[in-house]
Write a protein that holds these residues in place. Structure first.
Motif, PDB file in Angstrom:
ATOM      1  N   SER A 364      33.484  44.233  38.047  1.00  0.00           N
ATOM      2  CA  SER A 364      33.696  45.370  38.983  1.00  0.00           C
ATOM      3  C   SER A 364      32.718  46.544  39.072  1.00  0.00           C
ATOM      4  CB  SER A 364      35.146  46.017  38.356  1.00  0.00           C
ATOM      5  OG  SER A 364      35.035  46.690  37.243  1.00  0.00           O
ATOM      6  N   ASP A 365      31.649  46.286  38.419  1.00  0.00           N
ATOM      7  CA  ASP A 365      30.437  47.405  38.417  1.00  0.00           C
ATOM      8  C   ASP A 365      29.390  46.652  39.275  1.00  0.00           C
ATOM      9  OD1 ASP A 365      28.540  49.303  38.325  1.00  0.00           O
ATOM     10  OD2 ASP A 365      28.338  49.151  36.150  1.00  0.00           O
ATOM     11  N   PRO A 366      29.349  47.246  40.795  1.00  0.00           N
ATOM     12  CA  PRO A 366      28.318  46.716  41.573  1.00  0.00           C
ATOM     13  C   PRO A 366      26.876  47.037  40.915  1.00  0.00           C
ATOM     14  CG  PRO A 366      29.231  48.658  42.609  1.00  0.00           C
ATOM     15  CD  PRO A 366      29.978  48.313  41.395  1.00  0.00           C
ATOM     16  N   LYS A 367      26.832  47.686  40.191  1.00  0.00           N
ATOM     17  CA  LYS A 367      24.973  47.723  39.319  1.00  0.00           C
ATOM     18  C   LYS A 367      24.792  46.907  38.293  1.00  0.00           C
ATOM     19  CE  LYS A 367      24.753  52.373  41.464  1.00  0.00           C
ATOM     20  NZ  LYS A 367      24.483  54.066  40.986  1.00  0.00           N
ATOM     21  N   ALA A 368      26.107  46.199  37.951  1.00  0.00           N
ATOM     22  CA  ALA A 368      25.635  45.379  36.649  1.00  0.00           C
ATOM     23  C   ALA A 368      25.774  44.147  37.138  1.00  0.00           C
ATOM     24  CB  ALA A 368      26.915  45.393  35.834  1.00  0.00           C
ATOM     25  N   ALA A 369      24.485  43.366  36.353  1.00  0.00           N
ATOM     26  CA  ALA A 369      23.980  42.079  36.769  1.00  0.00           C
ATOM     27  C   ALA A 369      25.138  41.094  36.324  1.00  0.00           C
ATOM     28  CB  ALA A 369      22.580  41.647  36.041  1.00  0.00           C
ATOM     29  N   VAL A 370      25.551  40.322  37.428  1.00  0.00           N
ATOM     30  CA  VAL A 370      26.632  39.312  36.947  1.00  0.00           C
ATOM     31  C   VAL A 370      26.522  38.133  37.834  1.00  0.00           C
ATOM     32  CG1 VAL A 370      28.055  40.554  38.465  1.00  0.00           C
ATOM     33  CG2 VAL A 370      29.033  39.051  36.518  1.00  0.00           C
ATOM     34  N   ASP A 371      26.747  36.967  37.415  1.00  0.00           N
ATOM     35  CA  ASP A 371      26.771  35.641  38.170  1.00  0.00           C
ATOM     36  C   ASP A 371      28.452  35.306  38.320  1.00  0.00           C
ATOM     37  OD1 ASP A 371      24.042  35.246  38.919  1.00  0.00           O
ATOM     38  OD2 ASP A 371      23.801  34.766  36.743  1.00  0.00           O
ATOM     39  N   GLY A 372      28.916  35.290  39.383  1.00  0.00           N
ATOM     40  CA  GLY A 372      30.229  34.716  39.244  1.00  0.00           C
ATOM     41  C   GLY A 372      30.691  34.567  40.760  1.00  0.00           C
ATOM     42  N   VAL A 373      31.889  34.046  41.066  1.00  0.00           N
ATOM     43  CA  VAL A 373      32.654  34.039  42.361  1.00  0.00           C
ATOM     44  C   VAL A 373      34.068  34.655  42.237  1.00  0.00           C
ATOM     45  CG1 VAL A 373      33.420  32.068  43.948  1.00  0.00           C
ATOM     46  CG2 VAL A 373      31.361  31.634  42.616  1.00  0.00           C
ATOM     47  N   PHE A 374      34.436  35.071  43.373  1.00  0.00           N
ATOM     48  CA  PHE A 374      35.906  35.469  43.638  1.00  0.00           C
ATOM     49  C   PHE A 374      36.125  34.602  44.857  1.00  0.00           C
ATOM     50  CE2 PHE A 374      38.922  37.367  46.453  1.00  0.00           C
ATOM     51  CZ  PHE A 374      40.114  37.618  45.304  1.00  0.00           C
ATOM     52  N   ALA A 375      37.551  33.995  44.836  1.00  0.00           N
ATOM     53  CA  ALA A 375      38.098  33.387  45.904  1.00  0.00           C
ATOM     54  C   ALA A 375      39.681  33.647  45.837  1.00  0.00           C
ATOM     55  CB  ALA A 375      37.713  31.870  45.593  1.00  0.00           C
ATOM     56  N   GLY A 376      40.045  33.974  47.075  1.00  0.00           N
ATOM     57  CA  GLY A 376      41.599  34.114  47.226  1.00  0.00           C
ATOM     58  C   GLY A 376      41.868  33.836  48.569  1.00  0.00           C
ATOM     59  N   ARG A 445      28.364  36.428  43.832  1.00  0.00           N
ATOM     60  CA  ARG A 445      27.280  37.232  43.166  1.00  0.00           C
ATOM     61  C   ARG A 445      26.365  36.329  42.490  1.00  0.00           C
ATOM     62  NH1 ARG A 445      29.893  42.439  40.708  1.00  0.00           N
ATOM     63  NH2 ARG A 445      27.833  43.064  40.287  1.00  0.00           N
ATOM     64  N   GLN A 446      25.035  36.642  42.612  1.00  0.00           N
ATOM     65  CA  GLN A 446      24.245  35.821  41.806  1.00  0.00           C
ATOM     66  C   GLN A 446      22.946  36.255  41.738  1.00  0.00           C
ATOM     67  OE1 GLN A 446      23.872  31.853  43.960  1.00  0.00           O
ATOM     68  NE2 GLN A 446      24.527  33.048  45.703  1.00  0.00           N
ATOM     69  N   HIS A 447      22.151  35.839  40.672  1.00  0.00           N
ATOM     70  CA  HIS A 447      20.631  36.280  40.411  1.00  0.00           C
ATOM     71  C   HIS A 447      19.578  35.256  40.287  1.00  0.00           C
ATOM     72  CE1 HIS A 447      23.127  39.716  39.359  1.00  0.00           C
ATOM     73  NE2 HIS A 447      22.071  40.491  39.407  1.00  0.00           N
ATOM     74  N   GLY A 448      18.512  35.285  40.455  1.00  0.00           N
ATOM     75  CA  GLY A 448      17.581  34.235  40.237  1.00  0.00           C
ATOM     76  C   GLY A 448      17.340  33.386  41.458  1.00  0.00           C
ATOM     77  N   GLY A 449      16.511  32.346  41.343  1.00  0.00           N
ATOM     78  CA  GLY A 449      16.526  31.445  42.369  1.00  0.00           C
ATOM     79  C   GLY A 449      17.646  30.700  43.040  1.00  0.00           C
ATOM     80  N   GLY A 450      17.507  30.175  44.080  1.00  0.00           N
ATOM     81  CA  GLY A 450      18.783  29.098  44.582  1.00  0.00           C
ATOM     82  C   GLY A 450      19.861  30.063  45.181  1.00  0.00           C
TER      83      GLY A 450
END
Length: 463
Positions: A364-376, A445-450
């Motif tokens: 929930s912190d937009p400034k924190a590095a995180v890789d993940g998916v929300f689906a609803g 939300r994701q980091h790195g290549g691809g």
């Protein structure tokens, strides 16, 4: 196989919930002339004697507790195919997780509800039982005709006799609510394990956020500045990694919560509106949806794979209707109990939804590095229009493209250079050819290549 219309004398009306081992039905008891809940062991586990014994043990432990603060068991039986079931008290007021769907609760209400849950745990402890899985989805609300609410503890599927807890050989519990001693196989536990879980429940009721790992819990006043120091101190004592420093038992924790709820400094009796009205568009897109979502979900480890050759981790929401696959690095923690589409500006309701990420405490912190998916799932309204209106002002917009496969069509909007150093995609999907399937909102939300977005969207299934 079609579900039965009756179990014993009880007429089944609708499923209330389904897990890996059992399904719970709302049913009508003609002799009691009242609704009841019937829990039935799943067919695919009926042949496993250890699972069957654990299922029946839950019924016996609930019966043994014999408290008005714990769900009551009325009867136990067996289906013609040999599967056991038991009949329980029905709590029509929902769960604490559902109560959290609109965000954190007023301070006094949150404290009072946590205190009542703690007294339910105390009743179990007095009966020689430790719950081991207290979380918002396992705390039920029974609403009386006069509107008063009674808090009930439920789901003793992981519960154990206190006499056995020194020889437990398997870790148990849900991430975020589980004390460190319960995460290690072979570690002895006692009543203070449930005190930790109760502290996590209170933390979530007050902040709308599941605590981080033991020893790394963000002080709740950082998330909700209107909390008093005494409230923060009480919660953090319950969440101490060292159980010797926690409240000595559930009654002591409940007494302190009741005292704080009665004090003038307990906090204003109003429902916070999450971060809405104080955040820019990027946070609304990333956090406001999840402020409503994260408060209403269960936290578990996402370790489900289709097989050794499967690419990534396959996850599902608590109803089993919504499933998708994410990269291995994403699939460490799962919140699976749904969302309120109102957070996206759609008609309000409780719909299937999930969040899966490498670290949900940072999601929930937009400034924190995180890789993940929300689906609803969005049953009503126009998800596409809402996604087109999203703006991430602190990121660089890189355009909109279409997505289509055999099941879904829609649009994908992309941003890079976000405050967390990564990228975000927002997708709106509708079923190809119309049909009964609902439209879906997906955020990656994701980091790195691809870019994992298309793989996630291709794996999406809505039953």
């Amino acid at each position: 196989m079609h579900p039965p219309e009756r179990i014993g004398r009880h007429r089944l009306e609708r499923p209330l919930g389904s897990g890996a081992f059992a399904t719970v039905w709302l049913a009508h008891d003609p002799q009691l002339q009242a609704p009841v809940a019937v829990k039935v062991l799943a067919e695919n586990w009926a042949h496993r004697l250890d699972v069957r014994d654990r299922f029946l043990s839950e019924a016996r432990l609930l019966r043994r507790a014999g408290s008005s603060r714990v769900v009551q068991v009325y009867d136990i039986g067996e289906l013609p195919d040999g599967r056991p079931y038991f009949v329980m008290e029905y709590a029509g007021g929902g769960t604490l997780a559902e109560l959290l769907a609109d965000g954190p609760l007023p301070v006094r209400e949150a404290l009072a509800l946590t205190a009542e849950a703690a007294r339910g745990a105390a009743a179990l402890h007095e009966a020689g039982i430790v719950h081991r899985d207290i979380k918002p989805t396992n705390v039920l609300l029974h609403t009386a005709p006069d509107g008063s609410r009674r808090v009930l503890l439920a789901d003793l599927g992981l519960a154990k006799s206190l006499a056995q807890t020194s020889v437990l050989t398997l870790a148990a519990g849900s991430a975020g609510y589980r004390p460190p001693e319960q995460a290690e196989p072979g570690a002895g536990i006692d009543e203070r394990a449930d005190v930790y879980s109760l502290g996590a429940v209170g933390y979530e009721l007050l902040t709308g956020t599941v605590p981080g790992p033991p020893g790394k819990v963000v002080p709740p006043r950082r998330l909700r500045p209107d909390l008093g120091e005494d409230v923060e101190r009480a919660l953090l004592r319950a969440l101490e990694p060292d159980r010797a420093r926690r409240w000595p038992g559930a009654p002591a924790f409940a007494d302190e919560l009741d005292r704080l709820a009665a004090a003038p400094s307990g906090g204003p009796a109003r429902r916070l509106d999450g971060l809405r009205g104080r955040l820019d568009a990027v946070t609304l897109a990333v956090a406001a949806v999840l402020a409503a979502t994260a408060a209403a979900v269960t936290v578990t480890m996402a370790l489900h794979r289709d097989g050794p050759a499967a690419d990534g981790v396959r996850v599902a929401d608590a109803t089993g209707r919504l499933t998708l696959r994410v990269p291995d690095a994403f699939g460490r923690q799962l919140r699976d109990s749904g969302w309120d589409p109102r957070a996206l500006g759609l008609p309000s309701g409780h719909q299937p939804g999930l969040v899966v990420a490498d670290d949900l405490s940072r999601w929930s912190d937009p400034k924190a590095a995180v890789d993940g998916v929300f689906a609803g799932v969005g049953a009503d309204g126009d998800v596409t229009a809402k996604v087109k209106a999203l703006a991430h002002s602190d990121c660089r917009y890189t355009g909109t493209r279409t997505f289509a496969d055999a099941r879904w069509r829609g649009l994908v909007r992309s941003w890079t250079g976000c405050p967390d150093g990564g990228s975000v995609t927002e997708s709106a999907l509708v079923p190809v050819g119309g049909g009964a399937r609902s439209q879906v909102y997906v955020q990656v939300r994701q980091h790195g290549g691809g870019d994992a977005t298309d793989g996630v969207l291709r794996s999406l299934r809505v039953a």
